[in-house]
Design a protein around this motif. Structure first.
Motif, PDB file in Angstrom:
ATOM      1  N   GLU A 302       9.421   0.436  16.008  1.00 18.16           N
ATOM      2  CA  GLU A 302      10.280   0.197  14.850  1.00 18.16           C
ATOM      3  C   GLU A 302      11.021  -1.124  14.987  1.00 18.16           C
ATOM      4  N   ALA A 303      11.506  -1.420  16.195  1.00 15.29           N
ATOM      5  CA  ALA A 303      12.211  -2.690  16.425  1.00 15.29           C
ATOM      6  C   ALA A 303      11.271  -3.871  16.214  1.00 15.29           C
ATOM      7  N   LEU A 304      10.034  -3.742  16.678  1.00 16.05           N
ATOM      8  CA  LEU A 304       9.048  -4.814  16.523  1.00 16.05           C
ATOM      9  C   LEU A 304       8.702  -5.019  15.056  1.00 16.05           C
ATOM     10  N   ARG A 305       8.580  -3.925  14.312  1.00 11.63           N
ATOM     11  CA  ARG A 305       8.290  -4.050  12.882  1.00 11.63           C
ATOM     12  C   ARG A 305       9.369  -4.857  12.181  1.00 11.63           C
ATOM     13  N   ASN A 306      10.650  -4.548  12.482  1.00 10.54           N
ATOM     14  CA  ASN A 306      11.753  -5.296  11.884  1.00 10.54           C
ATOM     15  C   ASN A 306      11.763  -6.744  12.355  1.00 10.54           C
ATOM     16  N   GLU A 453       4.106   0.004  33.267  1.00 10.65           N
ATOM     17  CA  GLU A 453       3.891  -1.396  32.912  1.00 10.65           C
ATOM     18  C   GLU A 453       5.057  -1.980  32.116  1.00 10.65           C
ATOM     19  N   MET A 454       5.991  -1.126  31.676  1.00  9.57           N
ATOM     20  CA  MET A 454       7.143  -1.616  30.942  1.00  9.57           C
ATOM     21  C   MET A 454       8.055  -2.493  31.814  1.00  9.57           C
ATOM     22  N   ILE A 455       7.920  -2.384  33.125  1.00 13.69           N
ATOM     23  CA  ILE A 455       8.699  -3.244  34.021  1.00 13.69           C
ATOM     24  C   ILE A 455       8.409  -4.708  33.705  1.00 13.69           C
ATOM     25  N   TYR A 456       7.137  -5.005  33.420  1.00 14.69           N
ATOM     26  CA  TYR A 456       6.758  -6.378  33.045  1.00 14.69           C
ATOM     27  C   TYR A 456       7.310  -6.715  31.661  1.00 14.69           C
ATOM     28  N   ALA A 457       7.185  -5.767  30.739  1.00 11.17           N
ATOM     29  CA  ALA A 457       7.618  -6.015  29.358  1.00 11.17           C
ATOM     30  C   ALA A 457       9.126  -6.238  29.265  1.00 11.17           C
ATOM     31  N   LEU A 458       9.896  -5.657  30.173  1.00  8.07           N
ATOM     32  CA  LEU A 458      11.343  -5.861  30.164  1.00  8.07           C
ATOM     33  C   LEU A 458      11.705  -7.328  30.354  1.00  8.07           C
ATOM     34  N   GLU A 459      10.950  -7.993  31.217  1.00  9.60           N
ATOM     35  CA  GLU A 459      11.247  -9.395  31.509  1.00  9.60           C
ATOM     36  C   GLU A 459      10.626 -10.335  30.498  1.00  9.60           C
ATOM     37  N   TYR A 460       9.449 -10.003  30.027  1.00 14.03           N
ATOM     38  CA  TYR A 460       8.737 -10.895  29.111  1.00 14.03           C
ATOM     39  C   TYR A 460       8.732 -10.284  27.712  1.00 14.03           C
ATOM     40  N   ARG A 461       9.890 -10.385  27.078  1.00 16.87           N
ATOM     41  CA  ARG A 461      10.039  -9.815  25.743  1.00 16.87           C
ATOM     42  C   ARG A 461       9.113 -10.529  24.760  1.00 16.87           C
ATOM     43  N   GLY A 462       8.517  -9.747  23.867  1.00 12.89           N
ATOM     44  CA  GLY A 462       7.631 -10.305  22.852  1.00 12.89           C
ATOM     45  C   GLY A 462       6.198 -10.441  23.301  1.00 12.89           C
ATOM     46  N   GLU A 463       5.944 -10.244  24.606  1.00 16.31           N
ATOM     47  CA  GLU A 463       4.573 -10.325  25.112  1.00 16.31           C
ATOM     48  C   GLU A 463       3.987  -8.919  25.223  1.00 16.31           C
ATOM     49  N   ALA A 464       2.705  -8.798  24.898  1.00 16.02           N
ATOM     50  CA  ALA A 464       2.045  -7.502  24.921  1.00 16.02           C
ATOM     51  C   ALA A 464       1.664  -7.113  26.345  1.00 16.02           C
ATOM     52  N   ASN A 472      -2.971   3.360  18.457  1.00 16.62           N
ATOM     53  CA  ASN A 472      -3.179   2.194  17.585  1.00 16.62           C
ATOM     54  C   ASN A 472      -3.432   0.943  18.432  1.00 16.62           C
ATOM     55  N   GLY A 473      -4.183   1.103  19.475  1.00 17.38           N
ATOM     56  CA  GLY A 473      -4.420   0.032  20.432  1.00 17.38           C
ATOM     57  C   GLY A 473      -3.631   0.296  21.704  1.00 17.38           C
ATOM     58  N   LYS A 474      -4.035  -0.373  22.754  1.00 13.32           N
ATOM     59  CA  LYS A 474      -3.383  -0.140  24.037  1.00 13.32           C
ATOM     60  C   LYS A 474      -2.149  -1.006  24.251  1.00 13.32           C
ATOM     61  N   GLU A 475      -1.941  -1.975  23.380  1.00 14.81           N
ATOM     62  CA  GLU A 475      -0.854  -2.913  23.595  1.00 14.81           C
ATOM     63  C   GLU A 475       0.513  -2.311  23.255  1.00 14.81           C
ATOM     64  N   LEU A 476       1.486  -2.684  24.067  1.00 10.38           N
ATOM     65  CA  LEU A 476       2.879  -2.330  23.819  1.00 10.38           C
ATOM     66  C   LEU A 476       3.728  -3.587  23.944  1.00 10.38           C
ATOM     67  N   ILE A 477       4.691  -3.749  23.039  1.00 12.57           N
ATOM     68  CA  ILE A 477       5.555  -4.935  23.046  1.00 12.57           C
ATOM     69  C   ILE A 477       7.008  -4.488  22.935  1.00 12.57           C
ATOM     70  N   LEU A 478       7.850  -5.028  23.807  1.00 13.92           N
ATOM     71  CA  LEU A 478       9.292  -4.862  23.654  1.00 13.92           C
ATOM     72  C   LEU A 478       9.836  -6.121  22.990  1.00 13.92           C
ATOM     73  N   PRO A 479      10.284  -6.042  21.739  1.00 12.90           N
ATOM     74  CA  PRO A 479      10.758  -7.239  21.033  1.00 12.90           C
ATOM     75  C   PRO A 479      12.143  -7.659  21.498  1.00 12.90           C
ATOM     76  N   PRO A 480      12.551  -8.881  21.196  1.00 12.27           N
ATOM     77  CA  PRO A 480      13.865  -9.379  21.634  1.00 12.27           C
ATOM     78  C   PRO A 480      15.055  -8.663  21.003  1.00 12.27           C
ATOM     79  N   ASN A 481      14.841  -7.939  19.906  1.00 11.38           N
ATOM     80  CA  ASN A 481      15.964  -7.271  19.231  1.00 11.38           C
ATOM     81  C   ASN A 481      16.181  -5.840  19.718  1.00 11.38           C
ATOM     82  N   LEU A 482      15.504  -5.458  20.806  1.00 13.04           N
ATOM     83  CA  LEU A 482      15.683  -4.140  21.405  1.00 13.04           C
ATOM     84  C   LEU A 482      16.475  -4.292  22.705  1.00 13.04           C
ATOM     85  N   TYR A 483      17.656  -3.683  22.747  1.00 14.21           N
ATOM     86  CA  TYR A 483      18.525  -3.778  23.914  1.00 14.21           C
ATOM     87  C   TYR A 483      18.606  -2.420  24.614  1.00 14.21           C
TER      88      TYR A 483
END
Length: 606
Positions: A302-306, A453-464, A472-483
């Motif tokens: 939801e955060a990524l969609r916004n 694998e979210m340990i990597y996503a925490l540091e590299y926001r916006g990267e899959a 809906n695919g294997k990719e997960l992204i933590l966007p910069p607007n998620l704290y």
């Protein structure tokens, strides 16, 4: 004053600096006068006053107890010279917009700036930050009887001291009352009474400033952990930070807010509970298993969609957003339909199942085939962009090799989508939003296992990053607007270890015990009992522990007898404080032959 108003005032005065130059002549000194020029420095702009005049109180006829003032301050006391400046008044209001400001400067830009400080409408920053603390006696007398830079210097000192005592020098030039024709300073019997009178809201300034500082850390790091011993209000502080980040008025507004979520970790918590996992669904007479997003996966989605909708304004991004929005409806419609009747694609070949990332067809084949969601959406996008024209002909290989050879089935499904949905060049944009996830007791779970694998996503926001589960695919992204805000009880020795990889990605912020009577003026806080318990951690703490990790927090020492379902201090002591201290004794946190007697002897003072 509400919190947002107070914070705005604090930021304003923090950005404003005052430099005072003494230009008193020899003759003025002989006559016990004082002359200064004040420079106001605000965000790179400097304003300078006209000469501002003071007179020693012994030469002023309308001063109450000048000798007492000399004794109290230890030297000469200079107040605004009412012979040079004609605007001071003992009652009523001076014309601040014209009379006072014109006496301070002739510079039109400086006049405009001074109106932000104080004005006839009573909405200037000086007036706003002091409003709740003023009494009827001097409600309008502060700006009428004092040089404004002296008021500003006091306000800045109160903000700086965050509730601590203010040096009396900051009161020396200030008049706070004009009673029965006599001007008076602060109540010399209670030298800091004016702080609590004028700045009633600023008694909470330490907590507010701490929240602001932590908020800045969170905005930079994206994820923090509030750590401290039990009872320091870590979860409460996390909610205050969430309120600040989300731009809400108070903590109650977090309830039912779609941009906020609070969960609690426990030792059995897993990746499948937190990120993605498998759920079983009943489909009539059979059970089906499907991959789904869990708490973090759903919130990140939801955060990524916004984030995309608020930052991407290109035609390409508008098309992608339109496809994603309509495809979800399309997929749900197909899924609902195949539960009753399979969908014919060609001849006796049917679409018979919707999986997490594809449509299944060719049920009677030895190896049923699939139309991947990603391929399907890419084909819709290519058609909208005019890269190829939809027909019953073979799909160009460069768009999808599989669709090229299985074009009959792809075309049948594409036709259903295109007939139902028609892109008309819609533009999608929405305001950017922040999303806050609070993880209470974050260290009670095995973080390395839960995050994966979210340990990597925490540091590299916006990267899959690639998840082990396909949704809906294997990719997960933590966007910069998620704290993410975690809380951690440092006294809990049963918790899992936090390894260096995770520590590096979080900022750790201490939330420590404090005397709320001193820092916030809380009268229901038992400061004597708090100090007595604190002493135990100074005299009887095992060398294996640090005081800041195990000392009991301030929330245990608040008398709640007047609150609904609250308890008086003696009950809190017997059934909350002493049991924890006795557990500390069993666990070897508190040691010493006399420690048991010290715990038993503790008593409330309120």
């Amino acid at each position: 004053m509400d919190k947002n108003n107070l914070i705005e005032c604090i930021h304003f005065f923090s950005d404003l600096n005052i430099n005072v130059s003494d230009i008193t002549s020899h003759i003025d000194k002989q006559n016990k006068n004082k002359v200064v020029i004040a420079k106001y420095l605000y965000k790179g702009i400097t304003y300078k006053t006209k000469p501002l005049y003071y007179k020693e109180v012994s030469n002023l006829e309308n001063v109450r107890n000048p000798n007492h003032l000399h004794y109290y301050f230890g030297n000469e006391v200079f107040w605004l010279d009412i012979e040079k400046h004609k605007w001071p008044k003992g009652s009523g209001e001076s014309d601040l917009d014209q009379l006072v400001i014109n006496d301070i400067t002739d510079d039109p830009d400086f006049k405009t700036f001074l109106l932000k400080l104080a004005n006839n409408k009573q909405n200037g920053f000086i007036q706003r930050i002091t409003k709740d603390g003023r009494t009827a006696q001097y409600y309008h007398n502060l700006e009428n009887n004092n040089h404004w830079h002296d008021l500003i210097l006091l306000i800045k000192e109160v903000i700086k001291c965050q509730g601590s005592a203010i040096d009396r020098v900051f009161f020396q030039h200030l008049i706070f009352n004009w009673d029965k024709g006599k001007r008076t300073s602060l109540d010399v019997g209670r030298p800091y009474k004016i702080v609590t009178d004028l700045y009633n809201n600023i008694k909470n300034i330490k907590a507010i400033m701490n929240t602001n500082n932590i908020t800045k850390i969170l905005e930079f790091k994206k994820q923090i952990i509030l750590q401290g011993p039990p009872g320091t209000g870590k979860t409460r502080e996390a909610k205050f930070i969430a309120t600040e980040i989300l731009g809400l008025n108070n903590v109650d507004d977090l309830k039912y807010n779609d941009q906020f979520k609070l969960i609690q970790f426990h030792p059995s918590y897993t990746y499948e509970d937190f990120v993605r996992g498998i759920v079983a669904e009943s489909k009539g007479d059979r059970i089906e298993y499907k991959n789904v997003n869990k708490t973090l996966g759903l919130f990140a989605e939801e955060a990524l969609r916004n984030y995309k909708a608020s930052t991407n304004t290109s035609t390409e991004s508008n098309i992608e957003f339109w496809i994603d929005s309509n495809f979800e409806d399309f997929k749900l419609e197909i899924e609902k339909q195949v539960e009753e009747n399979e969908i014919i694609l060609s001849g006796d070949i049917t679409l018979f199942k919707v999986e997490s990332d594809n449509f299944r067809y060719g049920k009677n084949w030895d190896n049923p085939s699939r139309i991947n969601f990603i391929d399907f959406k890419n084909l819709v996008k290519a058609i909208i962009e005019g890269k190829f024209k939809f027909s019953n002909q073979q799909i160009p290989k460069e768009f999808s090799v599989h669709a090229h050879y299985r074009y009959t089935y792809y075309n049948a499904l594409l036709k259903r989508f295109i007939e139902k949905y028609n892109y008309k060049g819609e533009s999608y944009s929405e305001p950017s939003k922040n999303f806050i996830l609070i993880i209470d007791e974050i260290n009670r779970a095995n973080l390395s296992s839960v995050l994966g694998e979210m340990i990597y996503a925490l540091e590299y926001r916006g990267e899959a990053v690639e998840s082990m589960y396909n949704v809906n695919g294997k990719e997960l992204i933590l966007p910069p607007n998620l704290y993410i805000i975690g809380t951690m009880n440092t006294a809990d020795r049963s918790v899992g270890h936090i390894d260096y990889a995770i520590r590096r990605r979080f900022a750790f912020v201490d939330v420590l015990p404090e005397n709320l009577k001193e820092t916030q003026g809380l009268e229901t806080f038992d400061d004597i009992l708090f100090n007595n318990v604190t002493t135990l951690f100074d005299t009887n703490l095992s060398s294996e522990f640090e005081k800041k990790d195990v000392q009991l927090g301030h929330s245990y020492f608040i008398d709640k007898s007047n609150e609904k379902d609250g308890a008086p201090m003696f009950i809190r002591l017997e059934f909350e404080i002493k049991p924890i201290l006795r557990e500390y004794l069993k666990d070897g946190v508190l040691v010493g032959e006399d420690i048991k007697d010290k715990i038993d002897a503790l008593a409330p003072s309120i």
